[in-house]
Write a protein that holds these residues in place. Structure first.
Motif, short mmCIF file in Angstrom:
data_model
loop_
_atom_site.label_atom_id
_atom_site.label_comp_id
_atom_site.label_asym_id
_atom_site.label_seq_id
_atom_site.Cartn_x
_atom_site.Cartn_y
_atom_site.Cartn_z
N VAL A 451 0.84 -1.20 0.00
CA VAL A 451 0.00 0.00 0.00
C VAL A 451 0.88 1.25 0.00
CG1 VAL A 451 -1.70 1.31 1.32
CG2 VAL A 451 -1.89 -1.18 1.16
N ARG A 452 1.93 1.22 0.81
CA ARG A 452 2.83 2.36 0.90
C ARG A 452 3.43 2.69 -0.47
NH1 ARG A 452 4.95 3.70 5.54
NH2 ARG A 452 4.79 1.54 6.29
N ASP A 453 3.91 1.68 -1.18
CA ASP A 453 4.53 1.92 -2.49
C ASP A 453 3.50 2.36 -3.52
OD1 ASP A 453 7.03 1.33 -1.54
OD2 ASP A 453 7.02 -0.75 -2.21
N ASN A 454 2.26 1.87 -3.41
CA ASN A 454 1.21 2.33 -4.31
C ASN A 454 0.95 3.81 -4.14
OD1 ASN A 454 -0.47 0.44 -6.18
ND2 ASN A 454 0.10 -0.85 -4.45
N ILE A 455 0.87 4.28 -2.90
CA ILE A 455 0.64 5.71 -2.66
C ILE A 455 1.87 6.51 -3.09
CG2 ILE A 455 0.21 7.46 -0.90
CD1 ILE A 455 -1.36 5.35 0.67
N ARG A 456 3.06 5.99 -2.75
CA ARG A 456 4.29 6.71 -3.08
C ARG A 456 4.53 6.79 -4.59
NH1 ARG A 456 7.93 4.24 0.23
NH2 ARG A 456 7.96 5.91 1.79
N ALA A 476 -8.22 7.22 4.03
CA ALA A 476 -7.81 5.83 3.82
C ALA A 476 -6.98 5.28 4.97
CB ALA A 476 -7.01 5.72 2.52
N HIS A 477 -6.51 6.16 5.87
CA HIS A 477 -5.57 5.74 6.92
C HIS A 477 -6.16 4.65 7.82
CE1 HIS A 477 -2.37 6.04 9.87
NE2 HIS A 477 -3.28 6.23 10.81
N ASP A 478 -7.41 4.82 8.22
CA ASP A 478 -7.99 3.89 9.19
C ASP A 478 -8.13 2.48 8.63
OD1 ASP A 478 -8.15 5.91 11.04
OD2 ASP A 478 -10.24 6.42 10.59
N PHE A 479 -8.66 2.36 7.41
CA PHE A 479 -8.81 1.01 6.87
C PHE A 479 -7.45 0.40 6.50
CE2 PHE A 479 -8.91 2.80 2.50
CZ PHE A 479 -8.15 1.85 1.83
N ILE A 480 -6.47 1.24 6.15
CA ILE A 480 -5.13 0.71 5.86
C ILE A 480 -4.54 0.07 7.12
CG2 ILE A 480 -2.75 1.34 5.28
CD1 ILE A 480 -3.89 3.47 3.40
N LEU A 481 -4.73 0.71 8.28
CA LEU A 481 -4.20 0.15 9.53
C LEU A 481 -4.85 -1.18 9.87
CD1 LEU A 481 -3.81 3.30 11.82
CD2 LEU A 481 -2.06 2.13 10.48
N PRO A 484 -3.73 -6.61 7.16
CA PRO A 484 -2.84 -7.51 7.90
C PRO A 484 -1.48 -6.90 8.23
CG PRO A 484 -3.96 -8.71 6.16
CD PRO A 484 -4.33 -7.27 5.99
N GLU A 485 -0.86 -6.23 7.28
CA GLU A 485 0.46 -5.63 7.50
C GLU A 485 0.42 -4.11 7.43
OE1 GLU A 485 3.00 -7.43 8.35
OE2 GLU A 485 1.96 -9.35 8.10
N GLY A 486 -0.75 -3.53 7.58
CA GLY A 486 -0.86 -2.08 7.52
C GLY A 486 -0.40 -1.52 6.19
N TYR A 487 0.44 -0.51 6.24
CA TYR A 487 0.93 0.12 5.02
C TYR A 487 1.85 -0.80 4.22
CZ TYR A 487 -0.91 4.76 6.11
OH TYR A 487 -1.74 5.82 6.34
N ASP A 488 2.36 -1.84 4.86
CA ASP A 488 3.26 -2.78 4.17
C ASP A 488 2.51 -3.98 3.59
OD1 ASP A 488 5.62 -1.33 4.72
OD2 ASP A 488 5.62 -2.12 6.78
N THR A 489 1.19 -3.96 3.65
CA THR A 489 0.40 -5.04 3.07
C THR A 489 0.55 -5.03 1.55
OG1 THR A 489 -1.23 -4.90 4.85
CG2 THR A 489 -1.91 -6.01 2.81
N VAL A 490 0.91 -6.17 0.99
CA VAL A 490 1.06 -6.29 -0.47
C VAL A 490 -0.31 -6.59 -1.08
CG1 VAL A 490 2.15 -7.58 -2.34
CG2 VAL A 490 3.44 -7.06 -0.26
#
Length: 601
Positions: A451-456, A476-481, A484-490
């Motif tokens: 998710v982090r790389d998609n936003i970045r 989007a922050h709340d559902f991202i958290l 399973p892996e938060g912002y690092d979820t693939v």
């Protein structure tokens, strides 16, 4: 696009060489920094050839010294045997070492060069315009990127380079055979024109079949990509049997061409084997008679026959590799065809980077379309003030998205110009133009990464804090958290593991972190349920605050809060007055209420 087989296919294998030379022309720049490794590979190749030439000679001395009747009872026979055996082992070991070094060196060169070519091809495909991609099949392009590059790499290492070594060996052995007995050498050389005749006749068919096979394989990949890319529609409409039949038909055609190539290559190989057998029999007959007359020692005859087999090896390999080299030629041309396709959208000479935009946009006498013969827009003249919110409405296919695509130069006008802050966007570098425009589509495209790389990906240099800030702004922050892996979820491919609203909010976060001056919303809330639409609309409000915004929609309610509304119909664009907009909205409401009234009655 791949060239059609048939009339354009090479009539003989040597006529495929221009295609291979074209390919080498594109490979040469990538090979320059591999010159040391290439030179070492050729040193090993020539050493291997030299040791191959030496290999039969210990046996010659054994036969002439030990086996021949005149050698019986002579002293030192055991010493000769030991020396010859040791020499044979040493030559074989050195030849094996040379062959190993040659193979490793050329394999490294091939892998490195083709890895770079694949990267260049991928980058070039990404730079080609929408016009090119809309006229190409995705599966065929992927086939060129993976299958054709891989085939060229494999054939270069396993066929072309060994063939070079065999040709060098042929030259060396021919010289030695002429020295040993020129008459027997002439008998051997007579077989070469016969082989050339066989090869000339068969290689035309082999090349034609190879070209057709690669074309069929590209079409097959295209069919598979289309079906698998639309798997939801395929299963929902029960299209599996229909698409299976289409795939089977293409698959059978690929099989037919592949079998034909293999059959023709095998036939050429077997005829070559027969030719080699006949030539060997003639040499044994004539050479044996010469040995009886004392004109040739038995050992020299053995060396000659060994060289004969070695001299014919290039012919065997030529027959063996004709089909593979033909396929490599076809694959190389398919790669070059893409690489030599010039992008439609490029920087003009003298283009300069754009300064940070205010967002004042003018379309001046613009006519444009995704194809040159079909213009979606004609003579458009529109001024959009900086930081204005502009609605663009019209029926499907009217040219709304084409109008928006002109800003990031996804297409260029056929006539007229697009001006931002007083400068034609074509006078600015492409990267600086696109970096100041954010686009949110109806179908959010996410990548199979975190998710982090998609936003970045909206701004590759963004920090983790900026990524999180953008996600909060996009709701989007709340559902991202909660993932399973938060912002690092693939994510799954195209973000398939998320709901439509979640995908859209990540896409909005990606647009927010870009901090662009101009925002294009292309049906960004279409198809969402009311609750999700409210969340997405709130995120879009954050994205578009104090920015020039183009809102593309079929729904007049979606553009009700815009400063101005453009109506696109029949390729023409005009600005709706507030009264016209109110009347259109009211008419729509009346129609809706009328429909409900009729339903109730």
């Amino acid at each position: 696009m791949a060239k059609k087989s048939g009339a354009s296919a090479p009539e003989q294998l040597r006529e495929a060489l221009p295609g291979l030379r074209r390919t080498l022309g594109y490979l040469r720049p990538h090979m320059r920094d591999q010159r040391l490794l290439i030179g070492g590979g050729f040193v090993a190749l020539f050493a291997e050839v030299a040791f191959r030439l030496l290999e039969p000679w210990p046996l010659k001395f054994v036969i002439d010294t030990v086996v021949a009747p005149a050698a019986a009872g002579q002293p030192g026979v055991v010493r000769v045997l030991l020396l010859c055996a040791g020499a044979l082992i040493a030559v074989a070991a050195l030849r094996a070492l040379s062959a190993y070094l040659m193979t490793v060196a050329f394999a490294l060169v091939g892998n490195r060069v083709m890895t770079r070519v694949r990267a260049q091809l991928f980058g070039h495909l990404n730079r080609l315009s929408l016009r090119y991609h809309r006229g190409s099949r995705l599966g065929d392009l992927i086939s060129r990127l993976t299958g054709d590059v891989g085939r060229l790499q494999e054939v270069a290492v396993t066929a072309a380079l060994p063939l070079v070594g065999n040709v060098v060996t042929l030259v060396g052995m021919s010289v030695v055979m002429l020295v040993l007995d020129w008459r027997l050498a002439v008998f051997t050389f007579v077989a070469f024109p016969v082989f050339i005749w066989f090869g000339s006749r068969d290689s035309r068919r082999i090349n034609t079949a190879a070209r057709r096979q690669r074309k069929r394989e590209g079409e097959l990949a295209g069919s598979a990509a289309e079906s698998l890319g639309a798997i939801t529609v395929v299963q929902a409409y029960g299209l599996e049997p229909l698409l299976q039949r289409r795939f089977d038909a293409s698959n059978d055609q690929t099989l037919t061409e592949g079998v034909r190539t293999t059959r023709l290559s095998a036939g050429l190989e077997r005829r070559t084997d027969l030719l080699v057998g006949v030539a060997t029999a003639v040499v044994i007959l004539a050479g044996g008679y010469a040995a009886l007359l004392g004109q040739l020692t038995p050992g020299e005859l053995v060396v000659f026959v060994s060289y004969l087999k070695g001299a014919f090896k290039p012919m065997r390999d030529m027959a063996k590799y004709t089909g593979r080299i033909a396929k490599a030629a076809a694959s190389g041309e398919r790669i070059v065809d893409v690489l030599r396709t010039e992008p439609d959208i490029t920087d003009r000479p003298g283009a300069t980077p754009a300064m940070p935009w205010q967002g004042d946009i003018r379309f001046e006498n613009v006519s444009a379309g995704h194809t040159e013969d079909r213009l979606a827009l004609r003579d458009v003249n529109v001024h959009i003030p900086a930081r204005a919110r502009v609605g663009i409405v019209g029926p499907s296919g009217s040219g709304k998205s084409t109008l928006a695509a002109l800003l990031p130069r996804l297409i260029d006008p056929a006539h007229g110009r697009v001006v931002v802050d007083g400068r034609d966007v074509r006078d600015l570098t492409l990267d600086s133009v696109r970096s100041q425009i954010a686009i949110v589509l109806q179908e959010s495209v996410l990548f199979a990464t975190s998710v982090r790389d998609n936003i970045r990906s909206g701004r590759p240099g963004a920090t983790d804090e900026e990524v999180e800030w953008a996600a909060r702004a996009a709701n989007a922050h709340d559902f991202i958290l909660r993932l399973p892996e938060g912002y690092d979820t693939v994510l799954g491919e195209r973000g398939a593991t998320l709901s439509g609203g979640q995908r859209q909010r990540i896409a909005i976060a990606r647009a927010i972190v870009r901090q662009a001056s101009i925002v294009v919303l292309d049906e960004a809330t279409t198809g969402l349920d009311p609750t999700t639409e409210r969340e997405v609309t709130a995120a879009l409000a954050e994205l578009t605050r104090d920015r020039t915004t183009l809102v593309i929609s079929h729904d007049l309610d979606a553009v009700a809060d815009c400063d101005m509304v453009l109506s696109v119909y029949g390729g023409r664009v005009r600005t709706l007055t507030p009264a016209e907009l109110a009347e259109a909205t009211a008419t729509t409401a009346v129609i809706t209420r009328g429909g409900l009234h009729a339903h109730r009655s």
